[in-house]
Design a protein around this motif. Structure first.
Motif, PDB file in Angstrom:
ATOM      1  N   VAL A 109     -29.360  33.532  60.385  1.00 51.04           N
ATOM      2  CA  VAL A 109     -29.048  34.431  59.273  1.00 51.04           C
ATOM      3  C   VAL A 109     -27.691  34.015  58.740  1.00 51.04           C
ATOM      4  O   VAL A 109     -26.718  33.920  59.490  1.00 51.04           O
ATOM      5  CB  VAL A 109     -29.023  35.917  59.707  1.00 51.04           C
ATOM      6  CG1 VAL A 109     -28.647  36.796  58.527  1.00 51.04           C
ATOM      7  CG2 VAL A 109     -30.372  36.333  60.276  1.00 51.04           C
ATOM      8  N   PHE A 111     -24.579  34.858  56.233  1.00 51.67           N
ATOM      9  CA  PHE A 111     -23.901  35.916  55.491  1.00 51.67           C
ATOM     10  C   PHE A 111     -22.874  35.260  54.582  1.00 51.67           C
ATOM     11  O   PHE A 111     -21.850  34.774  55.036  1.00 51.67           O
ATOM     12  CB  PHE A 111     -23.212  36.906  56.441  1.00 51.67           C
ATOM     13  CG  PHE A 111     -24.174  37.783  57.176  1.00 51.67           C
ATOM     14  CD1 PHE A 111     -24.684  38.917  56.579  1.00 51.67           C
ATOM     15  CD2 PHE A 111     -24.586  37.459  58.455  1.00 51.67           C
ATOM     16  CE1 PHE A 111     -25.592  39.726  57.250  1.00 51.67           C
ATOM     17  CE2 PHE A 111     -25.480  38.254  59.136  1.00 51.67           C
ATOM     18  CZ  PHE A 111     -25.993  39.393  58.537  1.00 51.67           C
ATOM     19  N   GLN A 112     -23.173  35.255  53.290  1.00 54.93           N
ATOM     20  CA  GLN A 112     -22.304  34.588  52.320  1.00 54.93           C
ATOM     21  C   GLN A 112     -21.334  35.558  51.670  1.00 54.93           C
ATOM     22  O   GLN A 112     -21.715  36.656  51.277  1.00 54.93           O
ATOM     23  CB  GLN A 112     -23.133  33.992  51.184  1.00 54.93           C
ATOM     24  CG  GLN A 112     -23.748  32.704  51.464  1.00 54.93           C
ATOM     25  CD  GLN A 112     -24.329  32.106  50.193  1.00 54.93           C
ATOM     26  OE1 GLN A 112     -23.913  32.393  49.090  1.00 54.93           O
ATOM     27  NE2 GLN A 112     -25.313  31.253  50.364  1.00 54.93           N
ATOM     28  N   ASP A 113     -20.125  35.134  51.571  1.00 54.09           N
ATOM     29  CA  ASP A 113     -19.112  35.784  50.736  1.00 54.09           C
ATOM     30  C   ASP A 113     -18.105  34.687  50.415  1.00 54.09           C
ATOM     31  O   ASP A 113     -17.013  34.637  50.945  1.00 54.09           O
ATOM     32  CB  ASP A 113     -18.451  36.949  51.459  1.00 54.09           C
ATOM     33  CG  ASP A 113     -17.661  37.829  50.505  1.00 54.09           C
ATOM     34  OD1 ASP A 113     -17.479  37.431  49.324  1.00 54.09           O
ATOM     35  OD2 ASP A 113     -17.230  38.913  50.928  1.00 54.09           O
ATOM     36  N   MET A 147     -32.605  33.262  56.828  1.00 53.23           N
ATOM     37  CA  MET A 147     -32.451  34.260  55.783  1.00 53.23           C
ATOM     38  C   MET A 147     -31.008  34.205  55.306  1.00 53.23           C
ATOM     39  O   MET A 147     -30.089  34.032  56.102  1.00 53.23           O
ATOM     40  CB  MET A 147     -32.769  35.655  56.327  1.00 53.23           C
ATOM     41  CG  MET A 147     -32.633  36.738  55.286  1.00 53.23           C
ATOM     42  SD  MET A 147     -33.230  38.337  55.848  1.00 53.23           S
ATOM     43  CE  MET A 147     -32.000  38.761  57.047  1.00 53.23           C
ATOM     44  N   CYS A 148     -30.801  34.338  54.011  1.00 49.92           N
ATOM     45  CA  CYS A 148     -29.461  34.340  53.429  1.00 49.92           C
ATOM     46  C   CYS A 148     -29.174  35.719  52.862  1.00 49.92           C
ATOM     47  O   CYS A 148     -29.953  36.250  52.075  1.00 49.92           O
ATOM     48  CB  CYS A 148     -29.373  33.282  52.333  1.00 49.92           C
ATOM     49  SG  CYS A 148     -27.785  33.263  51.484  1.00 49.92           S
ATOM     50  N   VAL A 149     -28.042  36.295  53.277  1.00 49.27           N
ATOM     51  CA  VAL A 149     -27.597  37.584  52.767  1.00 49.27           C
ATOM     52  C   VAL A 149     -26.275  37.366  52.045  1.00 49.27           C
ATOM     53  O   VAL A 149     -25.310  36.894  52.649  1.00 49.27           O
ATOM     54  CB  VAL A 149     -27.397  38.606  53.920  1.00 49.27           C
ATOM     55  CG1 VAL A 149     -26.881  39.935  53.386  1.00 49.27           C
ATOM     56  CG2 VAL A 149     -28.674  38.769  54.718  1.00 49.27           C
ATOM     57  N   LEU A 151     -23.163  38.956  50.727  1.00 51.62           N
ATOM     58  CA  LEU A 151     -22.453  40.227  50.878  1.00 51.62           C
ATOM     59  C   LEU A 151     -21.789  40.663  49.574  1.00 51.62           C
ATOM     60  O   LEU A 151     -21.915  41.805  49.169  1.00 51.62           O
ATOM     61  CB  LEU A 151     -21.421  40.132  51.994  1.00 51.62           C
ATOM     62  CG  LEU A 151     -21.995  39.969  53.392  1.00 51.62           C
ATOM     63  CD1 LEU A 151     -20.890  39.747  54.408  1.00 51.62           C
ATOM     64  CD2 LEU A 151     -22.828  41.181  53.770  1.00 51.62           C
ATOM     65  N   ASN A 168     -34.171  30.675  52.241  1.00 50.19           N
ATOM     66  CA  ASN A 168     -35.077  31.776  51.854  1.00 50.19           C
ATOM     67  C   ASN A 168     -36.485  31.295  51.554  1.00 50.19           C
ATOM     68  O   ASN A 168     -37.189  31.893  50.779  1.00 50.19           O
ATOM     69  CB  ASN A 168     -34.478  32.515  50.647  1.00 50.19           C
ATOM     70  CG  ASN A 168     -33.304  33.355  51.052  1.00 50.19           C
ATOM     71  OD1 ASN A 168     -33.349  34.016  52.080  1.00 50.19           O
ATOM     72  ND2 ASN A 168     -32.233  33.308  50.278  1.00 50.19           N
TER      73      ASN A 168
END
Length: 169
Positions: A109, A111-113, A147-149, A151, A168
């Motif tokens: 997973v 988590f991009q920001d 999966m890419c989330v 933020l 994705n």
């Protein structure tokens, strides 16, 4: 140990404000426990293992905040390192972690920001674009569920190489 609903409080809407990625993980991981991968390298990136609903999961995430005047080392103090931007050490850490998760069949997973990859003459000499290509190759070769989330933000090439479209599928 913490309710997931608190993520809205931990991650500020203001994209200039910083937050602690460990606090985000504490609200997502079983028992708020996580095992970081190479914690002394690439402070702009978190890589590590968690259990989510009992399933072992690899996490790759941007860290926020001031990284210090001496970071990244290849800049030799000509500018300061800021979390959210991708530098050489973080890219290498992500390549290694993605490769290991692929080898061990551990889903990822992201988590991009991120505001992007460090650019300019100094960054070109540090071969950041080549490392970005190597990361894309590692992602494509891993063949594990991803999966890419996003933020708050995921921009340009950094969005792509941090598990963007290919995570994705």
């Amino acid at each position: 140990r913490f309710p997931a609903s608190e993520i809205e409080r931990v991650v500020p809407c203001n994209q200039r404000a910083t937050y602690d990625m460990d606090q985000v993980l504490a609200r997502l991981a079983d028992g708020s426990e996580h095992l970081p991968f190479r914690p002394d390298s690439g402070p702009e990136i978190y890589c590590g293992l968690v259990r989510m609903s009992g399933f072992l999961t690899g996490i790759i995430a941007n860290r926020q905040g001031f990284l210090g005047r001496g970071y990244p080392p290849y800049a030799q103090g000509k500018y300061v390192g800021l979390g959210g931007k991708l530098y050489r050490e973080g890219l290498i850490k992500m390549i290694e972690f993605t490769t290991l998760c692929g080898r061990d069949r551990i889903p990822l997973v992201w988590f991009q920001d991120t505001t992007g990859i460090n650019v300019g003459d100094i960054a070109e000499k540090a071969e950041l674009l080549g490392l970005g290509q190597s990361l894309i190759y590692s992602i494509e070769s891993a063949d594990v569920p991803m999966m890419c989330v996003v933020l708050r933000k995921g921009t340009a090439a950094a969005h792509y190489i941090m598990g963007g479209p290919q995570a994705n599928r």
